[in-house]
Design an enzyme around this catalytic site. Sequence first.
Site, PDB file in Angstrom:
ATOM      1  N   CYS A  60       0.842  -1.212   0.000  1.00  0.00           N
ATOM      2  CA  CYS A  60       0.000   0.000   0.000  1.00  0.00           C
ATOM      3  C   CYS A  60       0.875   1.260   0.000  1.00  0.00           C
ATOM      4  O   CYS A  60       1.846   1.351   0.761  1.00  0.00           O
ATOM      5  CB  CYS A  60      -0.909  -0.007   1.222  1.00  0.00           C
ATOM      6  SG  CYS A  60      -2.039   1.402   1.255  1.00  0.00           S
ATOM      7  N   CYS A  64       0.570   4.622   7.005  1.00  0.00           N
ATOM      8  CA  CYS A  64      -0.054   4.454   8.325  1.00  0.00           C
ATOM      9  C   CYS A  64       0.907   3.696   9.245  1.00  0.00           C
ATOM     10  O   CYS A  64       1.285   2.554   8.947  1.00  0.00           O
ATOM     11  CB  CYS A  64      -1.371   3.706   8.186  1.00  0.00           C
ATOM     12  SG  CYS A  64      -2.416   4.346   6.861  1.00  0.00           S
ATOM     13  N   CYS A  67       0.397  -0.029  10.290  1.00  0.00           N
ATOM     14  CA  CYS A  67      -0.082  -1.023   9.323  1.00  0.00           C
ATOM     15  C   CYS A  67       1.014  -1.888   8.700  1.00  0.00           C
ATOM     16  O   CYS A  67       1.947  -1.387   8.069  1.00  0.00           O
ATOM     17  CB  CYS A  67      -0.874  -0.342   8.219  1.00  0.00           C
ATOM     18  SG  CYS A  67      -1.660  -1.576   7.136  1.00  0.00           S
ATOM     19  N   CYS A 104     -16.572  -9.321   5.274  1.00  0.00           N
ATOM     20  CA  CYS A 104     -15.899  -8.035   5.059  1.00  0.00           C
ATOM     21  C   CYS A 104     -14.629  -8.241   4.235  1.00  0.00           C
ATOM     22  O   CYS A 104     -13.786  -9.061   4.593  1.00  0.00           O
ATOM     23  CB  CYS A 104     -15.492  -7.416   6.392  1.00  0.00           C
ATOM     24  SG  CYS A 104     -16.808  -7.336   7.585  1.00  0.00           S
ATOM     25  N   CYS A 135     -19.562  -6.216   3.379  1.00  0.00           N
ATOM     26  CA  CYS A 135     -18.848  -5.023   3.845  1.00  0.00           C
ATOM     27  C   CYS A 135     -17.518  -4.974   3.089  1.00  0.00           C
ATOM     28  O   CYS A 135     -16.961  -6.021   2.746  1.00  0.00           O
ATOM     29  CB  CYS A 135     -18.588  -5.120   5.346  1.00  0.00           C
ATOM     30  SG  CYS A 135     -17.615  -3.746   6.004  1.00  0.00           S
ATOM     31  N   CYS A 195     -19.396   1.869   8.696  1.00  0.00           N
ATOM     32  CA  CYS A 195     -18.638   1.203   9.746  1.00  0.00           C
ATOM     33  C   CYS A 195     -17.407   2.063   9.964  1.00  0.00           C
ATOM     34  O   CYS A 195     -16.577   2.202   9.058  1.00  0.00           O
ATOM     35  CB  CYS A 195     -18.257  -0.206   9.302  1.00  0.00           C
ATOM     36  SG  CYS A 195     -17.113  -1.031  10.420  1.00  0.00           S
ATOM     37  N   ARG A 267     -17.796  -2.912  17.843  1.00  0.00           N
ATOM     38  CA  ARG A 267     -17.030  -4.139  17.600  1.00  0.00           C
ATOM     39  C   ARG A 267     -15.741  -4.174  18.396  1.00  0.00           C
ATOM     40  O   ARG A 267     -14.916  -3.247  18.317  1.00  0.00           O
ATOM     41  CB  ARG A 267     -16.716  -4.308  16.107  1.00  0.00           C
ATOM     42  CG  ARG A 267     -16.015  -5.651  15.822  1.00  0.00           C
ATOM     43  CD  ARG A 267     -15.853  -5.964  14.334  1.00  0.00           C
ATOM     44  NE  ARG A 267     -17.139  -5.930  13.679  1.00  0.00           N
ATOM     45  CZ  ARG A 267     -17.473  -5.067  12.728  1.00  0.00           C
ATOM     46  NH1 ARG A 267     -16.614  -4.182  12.299  1.00  0.00           N
ATOM     47  NH2 ARG A 267     -18.675  -5.098  12.205  1.00  0.00           N
TER      48      ARG A 267
END
Length: 322
Positions: A60, A64, A67, A104, A135, A195, A267
């Site tokens: 990616c 972040c 991550c 998801c 999702c 979400c 969650r």
Amino acid sequence: MPNDAEPRDMRHDWTRAEIAALYDLPFGDLIFRAQTLHRRYFAPNEVQLSTLLSIKTGGCPEDCAYCPQSAHYETGVDAAKLMDVDDVIAEARAAKAQGAQRFCMGAAWREPKDRDLDAVCAMVAGIKALGLETCATLGMLTRGQAEQLKTAGLDYYNHNLDTAPEYYGTIISTRVYRDRLDTLERVRAAGMKVCCGGIVGMGEVREHRIGMIAALANLPEHPDSVPINMLVKVAGTPLADAAALDELEFVRTIAAARVCMPKSVVRLSAGREGMDEALQALCFLAGANSIFCGSRLLTTPNPAHDTDRIMMDRLGLSPMGS
Ligand code: SAM
Ligand code: DTB
Ligand code: SF4
């Protein structure tokens, strides 16, 4: 079962001072408040079960700091291409057989390319045809992309605010908070359920956790689903050695989310692999009523189905709506 809404429960004007006062309550009083609201709006012993699949892993372009899938860090996660549509649908079928209610799909993208979005839409349609809720979390979306996903049958879009606005730049430099808010607006405008939650244990202080809860609760509509993730520390990421968050502070964060967003499904998201049953029980007591099930999150481990089945039996919890 749920009673009618008490008008003052559903607020969008939470001040940080009010949320700080929740955190400052004696632990038992905070749990009592959270339980009272939880029981007003939900069957108290039901837990929503979602399964996660990484449909496009690693590589990616975003940075972040938490991550393992960022191309900026050496974490041992290899970049893979987008999975084939049929393989994803086969995984969804297996998840349904294991009791999942929602499937998801996560992609390590800053934003989807239009060609990739066509494939994701085919996945969504195939998974919906199995009778599962759908999702996806694919990064930032344009208005048109959000509409395309909605038309394909996507029920929920996950897009986290992750932390307080003032701490965001410490964690991510390749996008800004406003980008996240813009995508959330587009998702909502397209008619999908939102979400949206965040991560704690990233070296932030309580004020930042309070700021995150305030940002979520003061959105124009409360997110339908609020994932609270405990940072999963991954070697190679800048947060690999972040100090562990106090466990009761994590429970307080769940309780604050429940009190400030009483009708949202909260969650207990990433991080359960590092939590014992007693801590998870406290999280359910504090108002968490959803988990990811299955032995993998996106790239990191999660408790196995059997482990969760035993926990749910011991706590008298059952899958939501069953
Ligand atoms: N790339 C898209 C995005 O960032 O919106 C979707 C996938 S991204 C992996 C989805 C969410 O996973 C992030 O917003 C973050 O909240 C969560 N996440 C990622 N790494 C994590 C970690 N190490 N611990 C806890 N949560 C994590
Ligand atoms: C969310 O808030 N947590 C999930 C989901 N949304 C996509 C992701 C957790 C990822 C944990 C790190 C990993 O397994 O790579
Ligand atoms: Fe990319 Fe999402 Fe990971 Fe950030 S959280 S690096 S955007 S996959």
